[in-house]
Design a protein around this motif. Structure first.
Motif, PDB file in Angstrom:
ATOM      1  N   LYS B 219     -18.085 -29.817 -74.022  1.00  0.00           N
ATOM      2  CA  LYS B 219     -16.815 -29.355 -74.598  1.00  0.00           C
ATOM      3  C   LYS B 219     -16.027 -30.505 -75.204  1.00  0.00           C
ATOM      4  O   LYS B 219     -15.076 -30.288 -75.950  1.00  0.00           O
ATOM      5  N   LYS B 269     -11.807 -27.596 -83.017  1.00  0.00           N
ATOM      6  CA  LYS B 269     -10.893 -26.919 -82.083  1.00  0.00           C
ATOM      7  C   LYS B 269     -11.156 -25.413 -82.086  1.00  0.00           C
ATOM      8  O   LYS B 269     -11.137 -24.776 -81.034  1.00  0.00           O
ATOM      9  N   ILE B 274     -12.890 -29.879 -77.456  1.00  0.00           N
ATOM     10  CA  ILE B 274     -11.722 -30.734 -77.255  1.00  0.00           C
ATOM     11  C   ILE B 274     -12.067 -32.112 -77.818  1.00  0.00           C
ATOM     12  O   ILE B 274     -12.864 -32.841 -77.229  1.00  0.00           O
ATOM     13  N   VAL B 275     -11.491 -32.452 -78.954  1.00  0.00           N
ATOM     14  CA  VAL B 275     -11.833 -33.734 -79.568  1.00  0.00           C
ATOM     15  C   VAL B 275     -11.059 -34.846 -78.871  1.00  0.00           C
ATOM     16  O   VAL B 275      -9.837 -34.759 -78.722  1.00  0.00           O
ATOM     17  N   ARG B 276     -11.781 -35.868 -78.403  1.00  0.00           N
ATOM     18  CA  ARG B 276     -11.165 -36.934 -77.611  1.00  0.00           C
ATOM     19  C   ARG B 276     -10.943 -38.206 -78.405  1.00  0.00           C
ATOM     20  O   ARG B 276     -10.056 -38.983 -78.098  1.00  0.00           O
ATOM     21  N   ALA B 306      -2.824 -36.594 -83.596  1.00  0.00           N
ATOM     22  CA  ALA B 306      -3.779 -35.721 -82.904  1.00  0.00           C
ATOM     23  C   ALA B 306      -4.032 -36.175 -81.463  1.00  0.00           C
ATOM     24  O   ALA B 306      -4.743 -35.503 -80.717  1.00  0.00           O
ATOM     25  N   LEU B 308      -5.755 -38.790 -80.503  1.00  0.00           N
ATOM     26  CA  LEU B 308      -7.149 -39.227 -80.347  1.00  0.00           C
ATOM     27  C   LEU B 308      -7.224 -40.724 -80.049  1.00  0.00           C
ATOM     28  O   LEU B 308      -6.443 -41.515 -80.574  1.00  0.00           O
TER      29      LEU B 308
END
Lengths: 537, 537
Positions: B219, B269, B274-276, B306, B308
């Motif tokens: 994820k 998304k 879930i972009v880390r 964002a 990130l």
């Protein structure tokens, strides 16, 4: 009704719900038997990932990082060492601020940090390989031994293009692997294949690689000794597997009983754990025992029968201090039993950090990988490729330790003197510290037959255990912290290695230089007496 | 009816069944909507782990190893390179067996393997630190430059106990980190903290460490450029995350558009990812572009908004070949925008393998870690501790590249001449190869503004694409294999880096020595013409 089954960060099954209303609806509906079963291991979680899908990424904090990282512990550089570093800084900025004037790091097998000198021949060769331009300069003859110059040339000729600054083959320079394989053959009396050698930055990355290969999920278990070197527990945690403990028997000098292996294997299986491999550390860390040949044969037989990969940590193979014991590699043992590639998957780890050379900072080592099929070997090779190669100085040094100067070489005598001097001194230090521990009230300590550590047991008074509980730390950590604060001696609590519940130990290296041992013993004895006076029941 | 929901090795939901009869029963029963949804991602598996719980462990094969290992690919040392190694062996055993007499490894940024000489000053210092016993010998004055001797003493004094063979602090020797931090400050004009520096065995382990920290499951996504250096895809696969691609725009010289980042972030998304973190490689690998300052500011703004982590691969920071472009670190850019620790989590990767020094075999590098909270920093430190430390020669070299000889030092002039000579030659080689590629029929090639690679696009004829399909390999891999077999030149197919679907490329380093370039160009041109003659539509 929308119901989404996913796994949460901790790997638990969760059902995502859109709202509290949704949750209530869900709980009102009767569940089928199947649903009940699924839900028995389930957490209802209202923080749906859908709900957050338009906001920014989660902040990086302990709740959002990989929980496997959180779970991993490495006591050898844990809290006690952090405290020691703080004390050291205080000593520097405020001399006299503590009842000692130096920190003695007995927490880690790091011989040169405590004053051991490097082996001259090894360093000569490394120095020449780092700057080959000086190899044919006349001044070099006066500075370096002739066989070091010759060896450097040999090694350069084994490196394609003599390019010591190039990435090598992913497994390491072929010529160096040839040398190492020849060294293994000479040691064992059985053939070794250079294609089985994977050179690594010390033994740790090799251990990680095997854990990464074998562990698929927490259902996969690795049999590890207790007490164990915490690299294993850390690596198993990082790769998400299950440590299946087997206990070494302190009463028989940290004996490794096959019956205990069988018991723990069955126990793990009954819990649904698929045991993949057995870790054996020989000579033992932190326990210092050297396995008997007969015992090793039993272990090999056990692995063969149970279909386990044998992960043999043999980094202390040169560190044996008692005449009645000899190191035998598991490869030699299994081959002498008639077992070949088809019978046993076996990985032997070796390192330049230990032995009499103790070149920890060079980060050299190798694993010898035998008994895996070609497909799997290819995967191990691919994993090595992703990291390109291990450092070339470490590679060169790994070849040197497996092929030191021989009779007739110019360096042979001085090399042998250095080697024997270090090993004899280590044996004396092991004995002196063992005796000192055994002279303490309520302490018993097995002999360090090999490796670099003693692992004394402390029978802590109830009052000390209660005092530790009151400040919420393990009783052995309580003792070690007191010891550090009083004496500057850094040892590692047994709880960092694992121990039979209710017993307490610490690990202390045998590495302080000999002239320091009497003062250490006296500081330790004074501290211990004071501690017992304070807490004796 | 016994029905057990578990996960299989590939992480799929599976239902264990006891027998074929049981399976049939199961399939005959009507399923509830919930069961159907659960089953939609489900595989029925009759090999129950319970059934095998009393037998031995599963054999180690491709079905039983970690599927993440299987999934990981690393094209830079992939099939083409394995073929090249085979051809090289054939050339050695049977000279004349191929239409070329040497293999030219243009697959990997490994300058010294193709004849680049190491920087003398760096090697002098390394050599002296490896064998400090010669430091005060008179012969040494004749063999080594005075500032190398002085620097070696300085470094030894920074190492506790002058123990170059000891494990260092887990982040690396403090004095060397001081030097590196000072080098970063001099480069950027903004402060750098030695406690933010983690010395590593090259940049690869640093990248792995950050992926290990951030990725919890599939994820979690990491935004990566396409084309990308395949260490990133390999590391994300090994750690079980999801690579979220963003495309560089070939038409604008591999431009990195923030609008593309936003689009791909939203797209990820919407799929529940879930972009880390965002990976940016600057100068680009394999693409060679150097980002403009304005562009970098947009990227920083995007990461801040964002939330990130910005993973900045800056290992080619010294490799810029066009006067109109300058390297700026992301730390400098973000600080110049007024953003500090609180605003952005930023990791910068640096390596001794690249630059003008190209010391790949030394495996030195560091990451500068800023903008993480203390708790997370402690976890990064713990992960470093488990691996003890990076190799000391690599650590020393990392400090040297960030603090080379200065005006007035004895080595300064020769050092500068070596440095400028290599960089100017790399610029000429980049141009010569770029021109050669652009002269080929159906090939277009962007300029290498920086880094060490060209990434030409080949417009392959349909006939060639069909021929590749017939032998079941990617069309660009088909081209590269043909090229290797015909010329001995090893390049990496674009499919190993990722590319816009339906486009084909390969990566070729600019590293062959200049005197070899004309022959390479002529072999390449001849091959390409023949290839087109054979396959032209």
């Amino acid at each position: 009704m929308m119901r989404k089954f996913v796994s949460d960060r901790a790997g638990r099954n969760i059902i995502l719900v859109r709202s509290f209303h949704h949750l209530k609806q869900l709980l009102q509906r009767p569940l089928s038997a199947t649903q009940s079963r699924f839900l028995s291991s389930t957490v209802l979680d209202s923080t749906s990932s859908m709900a957050s899908s338009n906001s920014s990424a989660p902040p990086v904090n302990l709740d959002t990082i990989n929980p496997k990282v959180l779970k991993c512990e490495y006591a050898v550089r844990g809290e006690i060492v952090t405290l020691a570093q703080t004390l050291q800084q205080e000593l520097q900025s405020k001399p006299g601020s503590h009842p000692f004037d130096e920190i003695l790091y007995c927490n880690i097998g790091n011989p040169q940090s405590l004053g051991q000198e490097p082996i001259t021949f090894f360093r000569e060769v490394l120095s020449l390989c780092d700057h080959p331009a000086i190899l044919d300069r006349s001044e070099t003859q006066g500075l370096f031994s002739a066989d070091a110059v010759e060896r450097a040339w040999q090694i350069l000729d084994q490196i394609p293009g003599r390019a010591t600054g190039a990435y090598s083959h992913s497994q390491g320079i072929k010529g160096l692997r040839d040398t190492i394989a020849a060294g293994i053959e000479a040691r064992d009396g059985f053939p070794a294949d250079p294609n089985d050698i994977f050179l690594t930055d010390g033994a740790s990355p090799a251990v990680h690689a095997m854990m990464q290969l074998l562990i698929r999920s927490e259902k996969d278990g690795i049999l590890c000794p207790i007490p164990q070197y915490p690299l294993y527990s850390a690596s198993i945690a990082l790769h998400g597997g299950t440590l299946v403990p087997y206990y070494l028997d302190e009463a028989t000098g940290w004996g490794l009983e096959v019956s205990e292996l069988e018991k723990q294997l069955d126990n793990a299986k009954s819990k649904g754990v698929i045991v993949r491999a057995l870790v054996v550390i020989n000579p033992g860390n932190p326990t210092g025992q050297v396995l008997a040949e007969e015992n090793q044969r039993g272990i090999v037989e056990f692995c063969k029968k149970a279909g386990l990969v044998l992960l043999a940590d043999e980094v202390y193979q040169e560190n044996v201090y008692v005449p009645e014991k000899t190191f035998h590699s598991f490869k030699k043992i299994s081959r002498s039993m008639g077992y070949g590639e088809e019978d046993l998957s076996l990985v032997s780890f070796q390192s330049v950090s230990k032995g009499f050379y103790g070149e920890c900072g060079k980060r050299g080592g190798y694993m010898e990988v035998t008994g895996f099929n070609a497909d799997v070997r290819e995967q191990i090779y691919k994993m090595a490729s992703v990291n390109l190669c291990s450092n070339i100085s470490g590679q060169i040094l790994a070849s040197l330790v497996m092929s030191p100067p021989k009779v007739g070489d110019e360096s042979y005598e001085s090399f042998s003197a250095e080697k024997e001097g270090i090993l004899a001194s280590l044996a004396r230090r092991a004995k002196a510290l063992e005796d000192a521990f055994n002279n303490l009230e309520g302490v018993s300590c097995n002999k360090a037959e090999g490796a670099m550590y003693l692992f004394p047991r402390i029978y802590l008074p109830q009052k000390a255990i209660k005092a530790a509980e009151a400040v919420d730390i393990a009783p052995d950590a309580f003792y070690c912290r007191r010891l550090l604060n009083a004496t500057g001696i850094v040892v590692v609590p047994g709880s960092g290695f694992g121990q039979v519940p209710g017993t307490w130990h610490f690990r202390c290296t045998i590495l302080p230089q000999e002239d320091k041992i009497p003062a250490i013993v006296s500081r330790l004895t004074d501290f211990h007496q004071g501690f017992m006076d304070e807490f004796r029941d």
